[in-house]
Design a protein around this motif. Structure first.
Motif, PDB file in Angstrom:
ATOM      1  N   ALA A  38      32.556 -24.897 -17.682  1.00 45.01           N
ATOM      2  CA  ALA A  38      31.490 -23.675 -18.050  1.00 45.01           C
ATOM      3  C   ALA A  38      30.255 -25.084 -18.329  1.00 45.01           C
ATOM      4  O   ALA A  38      29.447 -25.454 -18.417  1.00 45.01           O
ATOM      5  CB  ALA A  38      30.964 -22.791 -18.934  1.00 45.01           C
ATOM      6  N   GLU A  39      30.709 -25.795 -19.663  1.00 40.83           N
ATOM      7  CA  GLU A  39      30.198 -26.894 -19.305  1.00 40.83           C
ATOM      8  C   GLU A  39      30.373 -28.856 -18.237  1.00 40.83           C
ATOM      9  O   GLU A  39      28.628 -28.875 -18.358  1.00 40.83           O
ATOM     10  CB  GLU A  39      31.041 -27.740 -21.052  1.00 40.83           C
ATOM     11  N   ARG A  40      31.373 -28.528 -18.063  1.00 40.79           N
ATOM     12  CA  ARG A  40      30.871 -29.230 -17.185  1.00 40.79           C
ATOM     13  C   ARG A  40      30.202 -28.532 -16.247  1.00 40.79           C
ATOM     14  O   ARG A  40      29.530 -29.114 -15.209  1.00 40.79           O
ATOM     15  CB  ARG A  40      32.885 -29.404 -16.282  1.00 40.79           C
ATOM     16  N   GLU A  41      29.916 -27.614 -15.700  1.00 38.49           N
ATOM     17  CA  GLU A  41      29.847 -26.751 -14.726  1.00 38.49           C
ATOM     18  C   GLU A  41      28.112 -27.263 -14.791  1.00 38.49           C
ATOM     19  O   GLU A  41      27.030 -27.529 -13.971  1.00 38.49           O
ATOM     20  CB  GLU A  41      29.936 -25.575 -14.438  1.00 38.49           C
ATOM     21  N   GLN A  42      27.647 -27.082 -15.872  1.00 38.45           N
ATOM     22  CA  GLN A  42      26.357 -27.695 -16.463  1.00 38.45           C
ATOM     23  C   GLN A  42      25.958 -29.093 -16.247  1.00 38.45           C
ATOM     24  O   GLN A  42      24.500 -28.500 -16.316  1.00 38.45           O
ATOM     25  CB  GLN A  42      25.910 -27.130 -18.156  1.00 38.45           C
ATOM     26  N   GLU A  43      26.984 -29.825 -17.093  1.00 36.89           N
ATOM     27  CA  GLU A  43      26.241 -31.178 -17.150  1.00 36.89           C
ATOM     28  C   GLU A  43      26.384 -31.418 -14.957  1.00 36.89           C
ATOM     29  O   GLU A  43      25.478 -32.032 -14.447  1.00 36.89           O
ATOM     30  CB  GLU A  43      27.728 -31.807 -17.272  1.00 36.89           C
ATOM     31  N   ALA A  44      27.231 -30.802 -14.459  1.00 40.07           N
ATOM     32  CA  ALA A  44      27.103 -30.813 -12.816  1.00 40.07           C
ATOM     33  C   ALA A  44      25.809 -30.041 -12.452  1.00 40.07           C
ATOM     34  O   ALA A  44      25.164 -31.079 -11.909  1.00 40.07           O
ATOM     35  CB  ALA A  44      28.220 -30.483 -11.899  1.00 40.07           C
ATOM     36  N   ARG A  45      24.964 -29.274 -12.939  1.00 40.37           N
ATOM     37  CA  ARG A  45      24.097 -29.012 -12.194  1.00 40.37           C
ATOM     38  C   ARG A  45      23.139 -29.873 -13.188  1.00 40.37           C
ATOM     39  O   ARG A  45      22.080 -29.991 -12.006  1.00 40.37           O
ATOM     40  CB  ARG A  45      23.395 -27.270 -13.293  1.00 40.37           C
ATOM     41  N   ALA A  46      22.845 -30.317 -14.117  1.00 37.98           N
ATOM     42  CA  ALA A  46      22.080 -31.111 -14.410  1.00 37.98           C
ATOM     43  C   ALA A  46      22.093 -32.440 -13.740  1.00 37.98           C
ATOM     44  O   ALA A  46      20.558 -32.547 -13.490  1.00 37.98           O
ATOM     45  CB  ALA A  46      22.253 -31.571 -16.478  1.00 37.98           C
ATOM     46  N   ARG A  47      23.052 -33.022 -13.058  1.00 40.11           N
ATOM     47  CA  ARG A  47      22.777 -34.367 -12.965  1.00 40.11           C
ATOM     48  C   ARG A  47      22.242 -33.836 -11.152  1.00 40.11           C
ATOM     49  O   ARG A  47      21.648 -34.760 -10.818  1.00 40.11           O
ATOM     50  CB  ARG A  47      24.429 -34.975 -12.907  1.00 40.11           C
ATOM     51  N   GLN A  48      22.615 -32.579 -10.771  1.00 40.86           N
ATOM     52  CA  GLN A  48      22.327 -32.533  -9.729  1.00 40.86           C
ATOM     53  C   GLN A  48      20.636 -31.887  -9.767  1.00 40.86           C
ATOM     54  O   GLN A  48      19.578 -32.788  -9.211  1.00 40.86           O
ATOM     55  CB  GLN A  48      23.592 -30.649  -9.100  1.00 40.86           C
ATOM     56  N   SER A  49      19.843 -31.287 -10.666  1.00 39.39           N
ATOM     57  CA  SER A  49      18.602 -31.222 -10.779  1.00 39.39           C
ATOM     58  C   SER A  49      17.818 -32.989 -11.217  1.00 39.39           C
ATOM     59  O   SER A  49      17.037 -32.759  -9.883  1.00 39.39           O
ATOM     60  CB  SER A  49      18.557 -30.329 -11.914  1.00 39.39           C
ATOM     61  N   ALA A  50      18.337 -33.863 -11.437  1.00 35.91           N
ATOM     62  CA  ALA A  50      18.133 -35.219 -12.036  1.00 35.91           C
ATOM     63  C   ALA A  50      18.420 -35.146 -10.411  1.00 35.91           C
ATOM     64  O   ALA A  50      16.572 -36.457 -10.067  1.00 35.91           O
ATOM     65  CB  ALA A  50      18.959 -35.774 -12.680  1.00 35.91           C
TER      66      ALA A  50
END
Length: 438
Positions: free
Chosen positions: A177-189
């Motif tokens: 879940a943490e990796r997915e959240q980080e990936a979503r944050a990078r994708q949003s950025a």
């Protein structure tokens, strides 16, 4: 100064250190108990030495209990089998076997643990049965208690194994879940960066292209007309056009940067530009020497900000392409409001069998669209060449809103044909970044 063992991350000892500590504690307990019980029993020195050797072997093997759980359980069991009939001191070496049996179950060797417990119980039972009446060491009650203890050790070990597996799964899910959240944050950025890059490209690319064309045209006229009065008039006209174009570019740039400065706003609530400014856009193109003609069919209706901005940017990018690459003289912009998504407009000669209609658009029967067509009489795009990133960017804009866009050469020049829904989609797809047009 050595670092305390408990000061390690997580407050846990290293596995091998913990195993060594457990083995030492069990050895100390067994040794003290054996020494105390040895005060009340006497035996030959050889048996005493063999008994202590078996104690050392049984307790020392616990150091390897997690690396070789079954082997350690077998070793401790054999040590007990030899120790108790041999030694008169009768120390608690059974503790080592009990711990080894628990570890075997806790390490996932459940079948081996059950087999060892059953073998132990059968061996003790057979040994007691073979004793003569009145010489039994363990009565029936104690035998039942031993069976209960063996079953309990295996059950507790299995429960510990299940608990550790559950905790490991929870930890893995938390990490995922943490990796997915980080990936979503990078994708949003990344998506936000691409959106900013696209907006700046559309604003600066269009305006700089017009300024370049206007300046080049003024220099060309000045070189053909050296008369001071005519030169001043030409320069004033060119500077006025450059001023107007740069003023509009700065206005759009300020609006875009203003949105970026509002940190508490995820996306702009209104576009920096829209079809309401289409007249200013065509005027700037006319100042660059293009004959721009605009026609509107249907009744204009208010558009959602993303659709309004996309329509404006498509027209803007198309005019930029015409100014920089087409060598055209005339541009015709057609807007058809409230058009059917799968019905051709009146200019059916340019639609080419509706080849531009997207399959997804066809399935949305009843969806009303805004149709944009920008046609020029220039040389068109090179045949067989790859589509330019500017055209790809326009197509991505349209698809992100649930519409579609095609661009192709015609008999008279080049045509950009876009269809945008009159309502914004609920979950738009982020367009790809744009580069140089065509």
């Amino acid at each position: 100064m050595p670092v305390p063992l408990r000061a390690r991350p997580g407050g846990r000892l290293p596995p091998r250190t913990a195993d060594a500590l457990v083995a030492c504690v069990v050895l100390v307990v067994v040794a003290i108990w054996t020494l105390v019980s040895g005060r009340y029993a006497s035996e030959p020195a050889l048996r005493t030495v063999l008994g202590w050797a078996l104690v050392l072997i049984g307790c020392g093997s616990l150091y390897f209990r997690r690396r070789q759980p079954v082997a350690v359980a077998v070793v401790t069991l054999l040590a007990c089998v030899v120790y108790y009939p041999l030694s008169a001191q009768d120390g608690p070496l059974m503790i080592a076997f009990a711990l080894a049996l628990y570890t075997t179950a806790a390490e996932g060797r459940f079948a081996a643990a059950v087999a060892l417990a059953a073998v132990t119980l059968l061996a003790v039972g057979l040994g007691e049965i073979r004793q003569q009446p009145g010489h039994r060491q363990i009565d029936d009650t104690s035998l039942a208690m031993l069976a209960g203890w063996l079953i309990s050790l295996v059950a507790v070990g299995r429960a510990q194994r299940t608990r550790l597996a559950y905790l490991h799964e929870v930890e893995q899910r938390a990490l995922a879940a943490e990796r997915e959240q980080e990936a979503r944050a990078r994708q949003s950025a990344t998506e936000e960066r691409l959106r900013i890059a696209r907006e700046l490209h559309d604003i600066l690319g269009h305006s700089v292209s017009l300024i370049n064309v206007q300046s080049g045209a003024a220099l060309h006229r000045l070189s053909k007309n050296p008369a001071p009065e005519a030169g001043l008039a030409t320069a004033a006209e060119a500077l006025e056009a450059v001023k107007s174009t740069s003023k509009d570019a700065l206005r759009e740039l300020r609006a875009t940067l203003g949105v970026l400065r509002r940190a508490d706003e995820a996306t702009p609530t209104s576009p920096a530009s829209g079809l309401a400014l289409l007249g200013d856009l065509t005027e700037r193109a006319r100042s660059a020497g293009l004959d721009v003609r605009t026609s509107i069919t249907g009744t204009p209706v208010p558009l959602p900000p993303p659709v309004d901005l996309a329509a404006y940017r498509i027209v803007q990018e198309s005019l930029t392409n015409v100014t920089r690459h087409a060598g055209a003289r005339t541009v015709r912009i057609t807007l058809v409001w409230d058009a059917e998504p799968d019905v051709a407009s009146d200019d059916s000669d340019d639609l080419d069998d509706s080849a531009a209609l997207d399959t997804a658009t066809r399935t949305r029967a009843g969806t009303r669209v805004l149709r944009l067509r920008i046609a020029d009489d220039g040389g068109g795009a090179p045949e067989g060449g790859p589509a330019g990133s500017g055209i790809q960017g326009m197509a991505e804009r349209a698809r992100a809103l649930g519409g579609e866009l095609t661009a192709r050469n015609t008999d008279d020049g080049f045509l950009v044909d876009a269809r945008l829904p009159l309502t914004a989609p609920t979950a738009p797809t982020t367009p790809a970044p744009e580069g140089d047009p065509r």
